[in-house]
Design an enzyme around this catalytic site. Structure first.
Site, PDB file in Angstrom:
ATOM      1  N   ASP A  17       0.948  -1.202   0.143  1.00  0.00           N
ATOM      2  CA  ASP A  17      -0.440  -0.277  -0.419  1.00  0.00           C
ATOM      3  C   ASP A  17       1.435   1.238   0.050  1.00  0.00           C
ATOM      4  O   ASP A  17       1.350   2.200   1.038  1.00  0.00           O
ATOM      5  CB  ASP A  17      -0.752   0.481   1.645  1.00  0.00           C
ATOM      6  CG  ASP A  17      -2.089   0.821   1.166  1.00  0.00           C
ATOM      7  OD1 ASP A  17      -2.382   1.605  -0.253  1.00  0.00           O
ATOM      8  OD2 ASP A  17      -2.576   0.870   1.996  1.00  0.00           O
ATOM      9  N   GLU A  89      -6.976   4.901  -8.365  1.00  0.00           N
ATOM     10  CA  GLU A  89      -7.908   5.570  -8.109  1.00  0.00           C
ATOM     11  C   GLU A  89      -8.889   6.713  -9.331  1.00  0.00           C
ATOM     12  O   GLU A  89      -8.029   7.405  -9.786  1.00  0.00           O
ATOM     13  CB  GLU A  89      -7.949   5.510  -6.975  1.00  0.00           C
ATOM     14  CG  GLU A  89      -9.215   6.560  -6.339  1.00  0.00           C
ATOM     15  CD  GLU A  89      -9.282   5.950  -5.070  1.00  0.00           C
ATOM     16  OE1 GLU A  89      -9.787   6.633  -3.908  1.00  0.00           O
ATOM     17  OE2 GLU A  89      -8.226   5.719  -3.852  1.00  0.00           O
ATOM     18  N   LYS A 125     -10.049   1.606  -9.209  1.00  0.00           N
ATOM     19  CA  LYS A 125      -9.958   2.268  -7.582  1.00  0.00           C
ATOM     20  C   LYS A 125     -11.061   2.651  -7.625  1.00  0.00           C
ATOM     21  O   LYS A 125     -11.248   4.264  -8.093  1.00  0.00           O
ATOM     22  CB  LYS A 125      -9.396   2.399  -6.765  1.00  0.00           C
ATOM     23  CG  LYS A 125      -8.201   1.068  -6.262  1.00  0.00           C
ATOM     24  CD  LYS A 125      -7.143   1.722  -5.594  1.00  0.00           C
ATOM     25  CE  LYS A 125      -8.100   2.357  -4.080  1.00  0.00           C
ATOM     26  NZ  LYS A 125      -6.708   2.146  -3.089  1.00  0.00           N
ATOM     27  N   THR A 149     -13.631   0.518  -2.812  1.00  0.00           N
ATOM     28  CA  THR A 149     -12.295   1.075  -1.539  1.00  0.00           C
ATOM     29  C   THR A 149     -13.576   1.985  -0.108  1.00  0.00           C
ATOM     30  O   THR A 149     -14.527   1.769  -1.203  1.00  0.00           O
ATOM     31  CB  THR A 149     -11.168   2.002  -2.407  1.00  0.00           C
ATOM     32  OG1 THR A 149     -10.442   2.187  -1.472  1.00  0.00           O
ATOM     33  CG2 THR A 149     -11.930   2.857  -2.567  1.00  0.00           C
ATOM     34  N   PHE A 171     -11.716  -1.490   4.617  1.00  0.00           N
ATOM     35  CA  PHE A 171     -10.175  -0.406   5.830  1.00  0.00           C
ATOM     36  C   PHE A 171     -10.574  -0.892   7.350  1.00  0.00           C
ATOM     37  O   PHE A 171     -11.586  -0.490   8.065  1.00  0.00           O
ATOM     38  CB  PHE A 171     -11.107   0.942   5.804  1.00  0.00           C
ATOM     39  CG  PHE A 171     -10.654   1.668   4.454  1.00  0.00           C
ATOM     40  CD1 PHE A 171     -10.362   0.851   3.183  1.00  0.00           C
ATOM     41  CD2 PHE A 171      -9.823   2.469   4.051  1.00  0.00           C
ATOM     42  CE1 PHE A 171     -10.294   1.401   2.286  1.00  0.00           C
ATOM     43  CE2 PHE A 171      -9.743   3.475   2.979  1.00  0.00           C
ATOM     44  CZ  PHE A 171      -9.018   3.061   2.262  1.00  0.00           C
TER      45      PHE A 171
END
Length: 308
Positions: A17, A89, A125, A149, A171
């Site tokens: 990440d 994203e 994303k 996400t 998350f």
């Protein structure tokens, strides 16, 4: 005894990440993820200075395009050192506009295509709003696979799986943060609300035959990672990857298929929105996450504007 990182890799796909190329090369993950916040951090690294200039060139003042070009360029560099996929994203400010999300996703895929990167190495994303999930549903039907996400609720997970999303990113750390603040206490091990959320989603998907990949994200400590060992994928920051690499104690697999779970339920839009309304944590963290990514997108645009 091998490191915990090596043990984890035996039953979970490890994803980095970060946009830090050195960290990625050192930890050797299969996949990597980026987002506006990570791209903003990458933009401050000296090694990306020329890539920033390249992203701005020929954009004719279109800062959104420049940001997309920079994101794709970072993705290209990462793909040179990982065997798997990069997640890139869509602008978070489009999170409530299905058609605008589709257009931006198509542009990202086109930019990768122009760079000679096939769509089989890219995940788009998108924030797991109702509108974002609908965009992902359409993209999946034309062979563009997605990473949904900013996922905090079971309802989001249900809707993403029903839409045929390739992958979701629940998350863990941000859920933990909310409950720690709300209840004024810490959580460890299996009692961690973020760990419980991912475990519930994982068991639901496996019990009901969903193909959607569960990738736990946003970790605060290696204890959370240890509790989710066995999850399909885990995306982990360089600091925590290093802690796992330095730890030689045994790691036990925690998640596996065949566990009891809720029966399959297909949510209509009204049911989805009501479930989100009834979950103050998910409502607050989703909105906060979108705002944070939007602010970092704006900062990246300003940085690119200053280059022009």
């Amino acid at each position: 005894m091998t490191s915990k990182l090596d043990q984890l890799k035996q039953f979970t796909t490890v994803v980095a990440d970060t946009g830090d190329l050195d960290a990625i090369a050192r930890m050797q993950p299969v996949d990597a993820t980026t987002n506006p916040s990570l791209l903003l951090k990458a933009a401050a690294m000296p090694g990306y200075a020329q890539l920033l200039k390249n992203a701005v060139s020929a954009c004719q003042g279109d800062l959104g395009l420049a940001c997309d070009r920079f994101g794709v360029t970072v993705g290209q560099e990462i793909l040179k050192i990982i065997p798997g996929r990069i997640s890139t994203e869509v602008d978070a400010r489009l999170s409530f506009d299905t058609q605008a999300t589709l257009r931006r996703a198509e542009r990202l895929i086109e930019l990768y295509d122009q760079a000679g990167i096939g769509r089989e190495r890219v995940l788009i994303k998108i924030a797991a709003t109702w509108e974002g999930i609908r965009a992902a549903e359409q993209l999946e039907k034309v062979g563009v696979q997605c990473n949904l996400t900013l996922l905090f609720s079971f309802a989001q997970a249900q809707a993403c799986a029903d839409a045929g999303a390739f992958l979701i990113s629940p998350f863990v750390g941000r859920i933990y943060d909310w409950y720690k603040k709300a209840e004024g206490r810490d959580f460890v091990g299996a009692e961690d609300p973020g760990v419980q959320s991912v475990t519930r989603i994982y068991n639901y998907y496996k019990a009901n035959g969903y193909a959607t990949v569960v990738m736990g994200a946003s970790f605060r400590n290696i204890g959370q990672i240890e509790q989710l060992a066995g999850c399909d994928r885990l995306t982990i920051s360089p600091d925590l990857l290093q802690q796992l690499a330095d730890d030689r104690s045994p790691l036990e697999r925690k998640l596996s298929s065949g566990q009891p779970a809720e029966a399959r339920q297909n949510l209509e839009q009204s049911q989805f929105r009501w479930a989100m309304n009834e979950d103050p944590m998910a409502t607050e963290k989703l909105a906060e996450g979108i705002r944070q990514f939007a602010r970092d997108q704006e900062k990246l645009e300003k940085l690119l504007a200053d280059i022009t």
